[in-house]
Design an enzyme around this catalytic site. Structure first.
Site, PDB file in Angstrom:
ATOM      1  N   LYS A   1       0.962  -1.271   0.096  1.00  0.00           N
ATOM      2  CA  LYS A   1       0.186   0.441   0.088  1.00  0.00           C
ATOM      3  C   LYS A   1       0.864   1.379  -0.165  1.00  0.00           C
ATOM      4  O   LYS A   1       0.735   2.005  -0.634  1.00  0.00           O
ATOM      5  CB  LYS A   1      -0.784  -0.181   0.967  1.00  0.00           C
ATOM      6  CG  LYS A   1      -1.731   1.442   1.305  1.00  0.00           C
ATOM      7  CD  LYS A   1      -2.116   1.272   2.441  1.00  0.00           C
ATOM      8  CE  LYS A   1      -2.050   1.143   3.925  1.00  0.00           C
ATOM      9  NZ  LYS A   1      -1.261   2.750   4.372  1.00  0.00           N
TER      10      LYS A   1
ATOM     11  N   ARG B   1      -4.799  10.813   4.060  1.00  0.00           N
ATOM     12  CA  ARG B   1      -3.876  11.813   3.879  1.00  0.00           C
ATOM     13  C   ARG B   1      -2.928  11.805   3.052  1.00  0.00           C
ATOM     14  O   ARG B   1      -1.961  12.670   2.796  1.00  0.00           O
ATOM     15  CB  ARG B   1      -3.430  11.473   5.954  1.00  0.00           C
ATOM     16  CG  ARG B   1      -3.772  11.440   7.006  1.00  0.00           C
ATOM     17  CD  ARG B   1      -3.371  11.246   8.246  1.00  0.00           C
ATOM     18  NE  ARG B   1      -1.784  11.782   8.086  1.00  0.00           N
ATOM     19  CZ  ARG B   1      -2.209  13.883   8.607  1.00  0.00           C
ATOM     20  NH1 ARG B   1      -3.255  14.053   9.182  1.00  0.00           N
ATOM     21  NH2 ARG B   1      -1.220  14.097   8.863  1.00  0.00           N
TER      22      ARG B   1
ATOM     23  N   PRO C   1       1.105  16.442  11.864  1.00  0.00           N
ATOM     24  CA  PRO C   1       1.053  17.859  10.710  1.00  0.00           C
ATOM     25  C   PRO C   1       2.041  17.297   9.329  1.00  0.00           C
ATOM     26  O   PRO C   1       2.898  16.479   9.074  1.00  0.00           O
ATOM     27  CB  PRO C   1       2.361  18.710  11.457  1.00  0.00           C
ATOM     28  CG  PRO C   1       2.932  18.532  12.362  1.00  0.00           C
ATOM     29  CD  PRO C   1       1.667  16.158  13.027  1.00  0.00           C
ATOM     30  N   VAL C   2       1.926  18.185   8.365  1.00  0.00           N
ATOM     31  CA  VAL C   2       2.605  18.299   7.011  1.00  0.00           C
ATOM     32  C   VAL C   2       3.597  19.038   6.912  1.00  0.00           C
ATOM     33  O   VAL C   2       4.156  19.737   6.061  1.00  0.00           O
ATOM     34  CB  VAL C   2       2.159  18.058   5.830  1.00  0.00           C
ATOM     35  CG1 VAL C   2       1.103  16.592   6.235  1.00  0.00           C
ATOM     36  CG2 VAL C   2       0.500  19.359   5.381  1.00  0.00           C
ATOM     37  N   ASP C   3       4.415  19.883   8.250  1.00  0.00           N
ATOM     38  CA  ASP C   3       5.170  21.314   7.696  1.00  0.00           C
ATOM     39  C   ASP C   3       6.207  20.731   7.202  1.00  0.00           C
ATOM     40  O   ASP C   3       6.999  22.223   6.622  1.00  0.00           O
ATOM     41  CB  ASP C   3       5.328  21.539   9.454  1.00  0.00           C
ATOM     42  CG  ASP C   3       5.809  20.833  10.914  1.00  0.00           C
ATOM     43  OD1 ASP C   3       5.613  19.135  10.511  1.00  0.00           O
ATOM     44  OD2 ASP C   3       7.178  20.556  10.942  1.00  0.00           O
ATOM     45  N   GLN C   4       6.661  19.405   7.523  1.00  0.00           N
ATOM     46  CA  GLN C   4       8.060  19.246   6.416  1.00  0.00           C
ATOM     47  C   GLN C   4       7.804  18.858   5.261  1.00  0.00           C
ATOM     48  O   GLN C   4       8.907  19.488   4.581  1.00  0.00           O
ATOM     49  CB  GLN C   4       8.900  18.170   7.253  1.00  0.00           C
ATOM     50  CG  GLN C   4       8.696  18.086   8.454  1.00  0.00           C
ATOM     51  CD  GLN C   4       9.922  19.796   9.060  1.00  0.00           C
ATOM     52  OE1 GLN C   4      11.188  19.146   8.599  1.00  0.00           O
ATOM     53  NE2 GLN C   4       9.580  19.898   9.863  1.00  0.00           N
TER      54      GLN C   4
ATOM     55  N   ILE D   1       7.345   6.911  16.764  1.00  0.00           N
ATOM     56  CA  ILE D   1       6.966   7.052  15.908  1.00  0.00           C
ATOM     57  C   ILE D   1       5.378   8.601  16.152  1.00  0.00           C
ATOM     58  O   ILE D   1       5.276   9.053  15.483  1.00  0.00           O
ATOM     59  CB  ILE D   1       6.710   6.503  14.500  1.00  0.00           C
ATOM     60  CG1 ILE D   1       7.817   5.723  14.766  1.00  0.00           C
ATOM     61  CG2 ILE D   1       6.928   7.378  13.259  1.00  0.00           C
ATOM     62  CD1 ILE D   1       9.272   6.543  14.293  1.00  0.00           C
TER      63      ILE D   1
ATOM     64  N   ARG E   1      -8.784  -0.600   3.922  1.00  0.00           N
ATOM     65  CA  ARG E   1      -8.105   0.761   3.440  1.00  0.00           C
ATOM     66  C   ARG E   1      -6.717  -0.215   3.504  1.00  0.00           C
ATOM     67  O   ARG E   1      -6.307   0.370   2.156  1.00  0.00           O
ATOM     68  CB  ARG E   1      -8.151   1.833   4.636  1.00  0.00           C
ATOM     69  CG  ARG E   1      -9.315   3.045   4.602  1.00  0.00           C
ATOM     70  CD  ARG E   1      -8.784   3.665   5.665  1.00  0.00           C
ATOM     71  NE  ARG E   1      -7.958   4.598   5.034  1.00  0.00           N
ATOM     72  CZ  ARG E   1      -7.345   5.937   5.693  1.00  0.00           C
ATOM     73  NH1 ARG E   1      -7.828   5.794   6.519  1.00  0.00           N
ATOM     74  NH2 ARG E   1      -6.395   6.061   4.667  1.00  0.00           N
TER      75      ARG E   1
HETATM   76  N1  EPU Z   1       5.419  14.490  11.233  1.00  0.00           N
HETATM   77  C1  EPU Z   1       5.972  16.172  11.458  1.00  0.00           C
HETATM   78  N2  EPU Z   1       5.948  17.079  10.390  1.00  0.00           N
HETATM   79  C2  EPU Z   1       5.921  16.567   8.590  1.00  0.00           C
HETATM   80  C3  EPU Z   1       5.854  15.126   8.656  1.00  0.00           C
HETATM   81  C4  EPU Z   1       5.799  14.082  10.032  1.00  0.00           C
HETATM   82  O1  EPU Z   1       6.014  16.568  12.796  1.00  0.00           O
HETATM   83  O2  EPU Z   1       5.899  17.210   8.458  1.00  0.00           O
HETATM   84  C5  EPU Z   1       6.095  12.900  12.226  1.00  0.00           C
HETATM   85  C6  EPU Z   1       4.862  12.437  12.193  1.00  0.00           C
HETATM   86  O3  EPU Z   1       3.721  13.431  12.867  1.00  0.00           O
HETATM   87  C7  EPU Z   1       5.342  11.691  12.746  1.00  0.00           C
HETATM   88  C8  EPU Z   1       6.346  11.621  12.286  1.00  0.00           C
HETATM   89  O4  EPU Z   1       6.449  12.748  11.704  1.00  0.00           O
HETATM   90  O5  EPU Z   1       4.939  11.911  14.250  1.00  0.00           O
HETATM   91  C9  EPU Z   1       6.538  10.600  11.519  1.00  0.00           C
HETATM   92  O6  EPU Z   1       5.430  10.755   9.944  1.00  0.00           O
HETATM   93  P1  EPU Z   1       5.747  10.468   8.786  1.00  0.00           P
HETATM   94  O7  EPU Z   1       5.938  11.729   7.855  1.00  0.00           O
HETATM   95  O8  EPU Z   1       6.852   9.265   8.646  1.00  0.00           O
HETATM   96  O9  EPU Z   1       4.511   9.428   7.849  1.00  0.00           O
HETATM   97  P2  EPU Z   1       3.775   9.469   6.885  1.00  0.00           P
HETATM   98  O10 EPU Z   1       4.330   9.584   5.862  1.00  0.00           O
HETATM   99  O11 EPU Z   1       2.621  10.573   7.239  1.00  0.00           O
HETATM  100  C10 EPU Z   1       4.175   6.901   6.394  1.00  0.00           C
HETATM  101  C11 EPU Z   1       3.018   5.937   6.477  1.00  0.00           C
HETATM  102  C12 EPU Z   1       2.594   5.234   7.671  1.00  0.00           C
HETATM  103  C13 EPU Z   1       3.629   5.163   8.308  1.00  0.00           C
HETATM  104  C14 EPU Z   1       4.405   6.345   9.236  1.00  0.00           C
HETATM  105  C15 EPU Z   1       6.101   5.835   9.301  1.00  0.00           C
HETATM  106  C16 EPU Z   1       2.451   6.403   4.033  1.00  0.00           C
HETATM  107  C17 EPU Z   1       0.992   6.692   3.014  1.00  0.00           C
HETATM  108  N3  EPU Z   1       1.590   6.467   5.229  1.00  0.00           N
HETATM  109  O12 EPU Z   1       2.651   7.792   6.785  1.00  0.00           O
HETATM  110  O13 EPU Z   1       1.457   4.548   7.513  1.00  0.00           O
HETATM  111  O14 EPU Z   1       2.785   4.676   9.685  1.00  0.00           O
HETATM  112  O15 EPU Z   1       5.665   6.835   7.501  1.00  0.00           O
HETATM  113  O16 EPU Z   1       6.493   4.967   9.196  1.00  0.00           O
HETATM  114  O17 EPU Z   1       3.218   5.391   3.284  1.00  0.00           O
HETATM  115  C18 EPU Z   1       0.232   2.516   7.346  1.00  0.00           C
HETATM  116  O18 EPU Z   1      -0.134   2.077   6.212  1.00  0.00           O
HETATM  117  O19 EPU Z   1      -0.883   2.093   8.954  1.00  0.00           O
HETATM  118  C19 EPU Z   1       0.594   3.729   7.952  1.00  0.00           C
HETATM  119  C20 EPU Z   1      -0.333   4.637   8.934  1.00  0.00           C
END
Ligand code: EPU
Length: 416
Positions: A22, A92, A122-125, A326, A396
């Site tokens: 996925k 998301r 958040p998506v600030d990064q 995480i 999902r």
């Molecule tokens: N974070 C920030 N700011 C940002 C981006 C991330 O503070 O701009 C924080 C997040 O809040 C979190 C940490 O950084 O605490 C890591 O988040 P990450 O961005 O890596 O997660 P993601 O990209 O939103 C993906 C997977 C998730 C998986 C995580 C961690 C996808 C579509 N989703 O999410 O998958 O848990 O990486 O490996 O790739 C799942 O499949 O059940 C799932 C939740």
């Protein structure tokens, strides 16, 4: 709303074919926005999130042809540079259209994702990185408005490791002018799979699989063929099911080289495994040994497996400790497992589990994708009947889980 009715206590025996990942398929589908050429994808999993992503991409004008696990995309007629709130609020990962739309068309309007069950996320990064590449970004009315003439390569160091953040910036950088360096990049195999696809499309990327990605921008990308990588989380979920319920199963279409952290812990639990290039045979004939772990970024122990391993720990012979680093709210399965007779206490981001000899079936509620999978595992190990409600979460991210489990002898039925 569909529910799953599970009669626990059956040993699992037989073969399961693992689907495409996925979390690789979702960014890879978004890469279709980067080119006017045809992207011919195979091993695309049959999932609700994939259907949602294809619907969102279709709304932009991306042409989508789907035939089972094959999907062909064509981005020669994209007209709507937008991801509306109605779509983003349900998934998301919709944020992954931001980088590609901005890089190719110089403009994008994407709804800000809200909070979610497992944390604030958040998506600030993503935004900070695109600004560093020269985008002008404003937030109004819950939307991210991004604009640029042409993105310009630069060095970006994200504050933390982010999977979709790395993917968004990587896709954007492929079409930026000059060199982009992504430091602190996520090394998850799904990021690597996306990078391989981008290279097949003509992108110039070095450091694939490391935390430093160096991208030389190119004026345009072309079509390509790509098979989505096998889902390591789906595979490890079925291994946890056999570790908890007992039995002898063989998984096909696996990529065992990207599952070390989970396989090591499963071995410690007492799962006997024979491992081939693309298959795993797993046998369990005793009560599991408890394992303690902390979730971390790849290649560490994945947060997406935390709940499923906790389910096995609930019936293990002894105590264990699980720390989630995480996401701040990823223990919602704990109360539901305790309804099945598990003995779990939490203190902040750590859960303390005392293994019990027998879980007992009860009605439970799924709260997010991986929590749902963990409740199915607990139910398979429990005595009697468990009704898992709200399994739309499971649909999902797992490709017909109940069909795959029934085929190996589980007594599991979907109730409409
Ligand atoms: N974070 C920030 N700011 C940002 C981006 C991330 O503070 O701009 C924080 C997040 O809040 C979190 C940490 O950084 O605490 C890591 O988040 P990450 O961005 O890596 O997660 P993601 O990209 O939103 C993906 C997977 C998730 C998986 C995580 C961690 C996808 C579509 N989703 O999410 O998958 O848990 O990486 O490996 O790739 C799942 O499949 O059940 C799932 C939740």
């Amino acid at each position: 709303m569909d529910k799953l009715l599970i009669q626990g206590g059956k040993r699992l025996s037989g073969e399961i074919a693992i689907s495409g990942a996925k979390n690789a398929a979702l960014p890879i589908l978004c890469a279709g926005l980067l080119t006017a050429g045809d992207l011919e994808l195979s091993n695309v999993p049959h999932l609700h999130d994939v259907a949602t992503m294809l619907k969102l991409l279709g709304q932009t004008g991306l042409q989508v042809k789907q035939d089972g696990e094959r999907v062909t995309l064509n981005g020669s007629a994209i007209t709507r540079l937008e991801a509306p709130y109605e779509m983003v609020k349900t998934m998301r990962a919709s944020i992954l259209v931001l980088g590609p739309l901005l890089a190719r068309f110089g403009e994008a309007k994407v709804s800000l994702p809200g909070g979610c069950a497992i944390g604030s996320r958040p998506v600030d990064q993503h935004i900070k990185g695109l600004q560093a590449l020269g985008a002008e970004i404003s937030i109004e009315g819950g939307y991210i408005y991004a604009k640029c003439k042409k993105l310009k390569g630069t060095r970006i160091v994200t504050d933390m490791i982010t999977v979709t953040g790395t993917e968004n910036l990587l896709m954007a950088a492929t079409l930026a002018e000059g060199e982009t360096i992504l430091e602190n990049a996520a090394r998850e195999p799904e990021v690597t799979d996306l990078a391989h696809l981008l290279v097949a499309m003509g992108a110039k990327i070095e450091g694939i699989g490391t935390d430093r990605l160096v991208i030389q921008g190119v004026p345009e990308l072309h079509g390509a063929k790509h098979a989505v990588i096998s889902d390591r989380i789906e595979a490890a979920t079925f291994l946890c099911a056999v570790a908890a319920a007992g039995g002898d199963i063989t998984l096909r279409n696996t990529r065992t080289d990207i599952m070390d952290a989970a396989l090591d812990k499963l071995r410690e639990m007492g799962l006997e495994m024979t491992i081939g290039d693309n298959w795993i045979r797993a046998q369990m004939n005793r009560r599991p040994t408890p394992v303690s772990f902390r979730t971390t970024e790849y290649p560490g122990f994945p947060t997406d497996m935390q709940a499923q391993f906790m389910a096995v720990n609930t019936v293990a012979d002894g105590a264990s400790r699980v720390t989630e680093t995480i996401f701040e709210n990823r223990f919602m399965h704990v109360q539901e497992m305790n309804r099945l007779g598990a003995a779990i206490e939490t203190d902040g981001n750590t859960a303390f589990i005392k293994g019990v000899e027998q879980l007992i079936g009860a009605p439970v509620m799924a709260t997010d994708l991986r929590a749902s999978a963990s409740l199915v595992i607990a139910a398979l190990a429990a005595r009697g009947e468990t009704l898992v409600d709200r399994i739309y979460h499971l649909d999902r991210g797992y490709d017909r889980m109940e069909v795959k489990l029934s085929a190996v002898g589980a007594d599991i039925r979907r109730i409409k």
